[in-house]
Design an enzyme around this catalytic site. Sequence first.
Site, mmCIF file in Angstrom:
data_model
loop_
_atom_site.group_PDB
_atom_site.id
_atom_site.type_symbol
_atom_site.label_atom_id
_atom_site.label_comp_id
_atom_site.label_asym_id
_atom_site.label_seq_id
_atom_site.Cartn_x
_atom_site.Cartn_y
_atom_site.Cartn_z
ATOM 1 N N HIS A 35 0.851 -1.202 0.000
ATOM 2 C CA HIS A 35 0.000 0.000 0.000
ATOM 3 C C HIS A 35 0.882 1.247 0.000
ATOM 4 O O HIS A 35 0.680 2.163 -0.802
ATOM 5 C CB HIS A 35 -0.923 -0.009 1.221
ATOM 6 C CG HIS A 35 -1.564 1.317 1.516
ATOM 7 N ND1 HIS A 35 -2.551 1.851 0.714
ATOM 8 C CD2 HIS A 35 -1.350 2.226 2.501
ATOM 9 C CE1 HIS A 35 -2.911 3.030 1.218
ATOM 10 N NE2 HIS A 35 -2.202 3.283 2.287
ATOM 11 N N TRP A 70 7.227 -0.114 4.282
ATOM 12 C CA TRP A 70 7.886 0.488 3.112
ATOM 13 C C TRP A 70 9.319 0.898 3.415
ATOM 14 O O TRP A 70 10.112 1.114 2.506
ATOM 15 C CB TRP A 70 7.087 1.695 2.604
ATOM 16 C CG TRP A 70 7.334 2.969 3.338
ATOM 17 C CD1 TRP A 70 6.893 3.273 4.592
ATOM 18 C CD2 TRP A 70 8.074 4.112 2.882
ATOM 19 N NE1 TRP A 70 7.309 4.528 4.934
ATOM 20 C CE2 TRP A 70 8.027 5.074 3.911
ATOM 21 C CE3 TRP A 70 8.753 4.428 1.701
ATOM 22 C CZ2 TRP A 70 8.657 6.321 3.797
ATOM 23 C CZ3 TRP A 70 9.380 5.678 1.603
ATOM 24 C CH2 TRP A 70 9.319 6.602 2.643
ATOM 25 N N GLU A 113 12.357 12.909 0.521
ATOM 26 C CA GLU A 113 11.246 12.317 -0.233
ATOM 27 C C GLU A 113 9.898 12.914 0.208
ATOM 28 O O GLU A 113 9.010 13.132 -0.612
ATOM 29 C CB GLU A 113 11.246 10.790 -0.036
ATOM 30 C CG GLU A 113 10.004 10.056 -0.507
ATOM 31 C CD GLU A 113 9.866 10.026 -2.015
ATOM 32 O OE1 GLU A 113 10.864 10.264 -2.720
ATOM 33 O OE2 GLU A 113 8.732 9.779 -2.478
ATOM 34 N N TYR A 168 9.366 15.893 1.052
ATOM 35 C CA TYR A 168 9.204 17.193 0.392
ATOM 36 C C TYR A 168 9.117 17.040 -1.118
ATOM 37 O O TYR A 168 8.559 17.901 -1.797
ATOM 38 C CB TYR A 168 10.317 18.145 0.832
ATOM 39 C CG TYR A 168 10.175 18.399 2.301
ATOM 40 C CD1 TYR A 168 9.140 19.213 2.773
ATOM 41 C CD2 TYR A 168 10.952 17.746 3.235
ATOM 42 C CE1 TYR A 168 8.922 19.387 4.113
ATOM 43 C CE2 TYR A 168 10.746 17.913 4.591
ATOM 44 C CZ TYR A 168 9.725 18.736 5.019
ATOM 45 O OH TYR A 168 9.508 18.886 6.352
ATOM 46 N N SER A 173 -0.394 26.967 -5.062
ATOM 47 C CA SER A 173 0.004 28.344 -5.354
ATOM 48 C C SER A 173 -0.547 28.842 -6.684
ATOM 49 O O SER A 173 -0.526 30.039 -6.954
ATOM 50 C CB SER A 173 1.537 28.459 -5.369
ATOM 51 O OG SER A 173 2.060 28.049 -4.140
ATOM 52 N N HIS A 178 13.481 10.557 12.427
ATOM 53 C CA HIS A 178 12.737 9.304 12.258
ATOM 54 C C HIS A 178 13.324 8.206 13.139
ATOM 55 O O HIS A 178 12.830 7.087 13.136
ATOM 56 C CB HIS A 178 12.803 8.844 10.797
ATOM 57 C CG HIS A 178 12.144 9.801 9.850
ATOM 58 N ND1 HIS A 178 10.816 9.723 9.526
ATOM 59 C CD2 HIS A 178 12.627 10.867 9.183
ATOM 60 C CE1 HIS A 178 10.514 10.683 8.684
ATOM 61 N NE2 HIS A 178 11.597 11.406 8.453
ATOM 62 N N THR A 201 7.708 26.730 6.032
ATOM 63 C CA THR A 201 6.373 26.205 5.744
ATOM 64 C C THR A 201 5.322 27.186 6.250
ATOM 65 O O THR A 201 4.303 27.428 5.588
ATOM 66 C CB THR A 201 6.186 24.823 6.398
ATOM 67 O OG1 THR A 201 7.336 24.033 6.128
ATOM 68 C CG2 THR A 201 4.974 24.118 5.841
#
Lengths: 526, 185
Positions: free
Chosen positions: A78, A143, A256, A258, A269, A304, A329
Amino acid sequence: MEAVHAGAHGHDHGHHPTGLMRWITTTNHKDIGTMYLWFSFTMFMVGGAMAMVIRAELFEPGLQIVSPEFFNQMITLHALIMVFGAIMPAFVGFANWMIPLQIGASDMAFARMNNWSFWILPVAGSMLILSLFVPGGAAGTGWTMYPPLSIQMGMGMDFAIFGLHLLGMSSIMGSINIITTILNLRAPGMSLMRMPLFCWTWLITAYLLLAVMPVLAGAITMLLTDRHFGTSFFNAAGGGDPVMFQHIFWFFGHPEVYIIALPAFGVISQVIPAFSRKHIFGYASMVYAIAAIALISFFVWAHHMFTTGIPLTGQLYFMYATMLIAVPTGVKVFNWTATMWKGALSFETPMLFAIGFLFLFTLGGFSGLVCAITAIDIQLQDTYYVVAHFHYVMVAGALFSAYAGAYYWLPKWTGHMYNETLGKLHFWLTLIFFNMTFFVQHFLGLAGMPRRVPDYALQFAEFNKISSIGSFGLGISQLLFLYIVIKTIKGGPKAGDKPWDGAEGLEWTVPSPAPHHTFEDPPVIK
Amino acid sequence: MAMADTRKTALHLVVLVVAMFGFGFLLVPFYSVLCNLTKQNVLDGPDEIRASSQVDMTRTVTVEFDTNLRRLPWEFRALQPSVQVHPGQLTQVVFEVSNEKNRAVSGQAIPSYGPAYVGQFFKKVECFCFSRQTLGPRETRQMPVVFVLDPAIPKDVKTITLSYTFFEVEGNDPRQGQSDARSGA
């Protein structure tokens, strides 16, 4: 018959084959973009079906539908299929379609390589799906493919590794194409700082891809040689270190995130100014924010890995560095809000999805900040809180943005307007069922429910039932999108060259549907 | 002109891709240097013991030994399957390896602990795993391990498994003389 047809009209359309061969041999950026988008939606359906299996098993405590081994294969595939097969190709599809139109180029820089980078994808996708049917089944590692489990898995793991190699090659070729196109093929007068923000996000995303995809390729190559060729990069019993895989993997894995988010920012935007009937607020700061996010994303990977035993100074550094990402951000969220401020807003489907994105992505960002705090993350690691967090940024972030973009550009692609009522229905169903599915997972995670486990304690039963019902609704609602798109392709009210009165950009100066060849003579930009 | 520009850009990007693929592999030696510099995850050196630690006679912990070989033509066993120790008490145990081949073979042992978190309380003063071991043809060697359990070890730990895996190391060990001296064969 087909050949005769092609011959008869060859001079008009520039000698391209028709039927299936047209799609296999095409070098046209619009054809390739269309194929990317269809491939992405197909994979989205496959990955979604797997999510349904996962949620059906979690509907009630206990083991009902699938075995734990198959459950693990489902969560792994998935994720891999959604990330590499659905979200990334969707935005590459947008890039292929829109970047040449937005910068006034006639096509991508390397049209033939563009064809190749698309046609690798179905092969890679098939490898991931086929791995379910080999002895031992697909990879069941999650994953992230952490060793030692990924070194011990059956041949399904090799399928996943080769599938990822192919997907990586496709991404790298696509990125080289995008960067070269943007840097070299802009129409005269289209300076970098006048480019639409969607092109800017893709320029920087493509650089991110080129920087980290080879590192992932290296990491999984090391896994492969550990599995079959007697090396011990990650095998402790041979002098290797399994934690090192996590370091290398997340050096890829964090950028990844981002790679997925930045093109989504780009689409938003474009959409928000169009339906606010104002220019984007703070264009230059948007560009710098994108660049800053991309740069910082290389220096935060170990957030992580707070529970792997990295030293306290390391934990503190990665905690603060991660929180630093909230600054650029935040600039972007502020600018989007400021664009809407005192704008002449209207709420067509693309705008609804963009506003949904704004709310829910920001919520996902906040739960990300919670996870960034080391002391809290050690509690939340591998719980459903993390699952809720990344689905808020992946689904409500990337997927909502992809829908906003699809509805926004659908008139340009098909020449027809989609059914606004159905579009709005699609939005509201998606919004409600999305929150029903994932909001409760925050509570599950805070209460300590671990992720990647097919069974759970009775205390989690109610929230899991709500989440599963929500997910079934979310899954079925997406079929409505397929219906809307097919209906729009087949007919509907004629779309003008510029169906959105507030929209800006060169793509709205060409007819709808966009003809096969556009900007063969570069447009003049004042 | 435009075509030459695009080729040049693409060439730069290809170089970037190749460099980053190499960078992924460079991370392997980079991390081993970094870990040594910051003394992270250093498995091949004696642990520091706190001088003030006293023997906790009220508790007894069973330490079991497990030995494994990975692609090595050796015999490897602990001379005692397990020992009972008090936290803080210096203990010596002996392991035996013998080379079954008619040539010299070098191996390196790596320790691991069950449960994994007790590793931080398991202080080894002397261990054959601190250096590479080279066994001559048909040689048998007895090697001591001297350890002490940190009295701060959680009270619920009643049994610890110390597991060693020997794997083959190619080539000559620059520290070979030191290794032989230390293992006291």
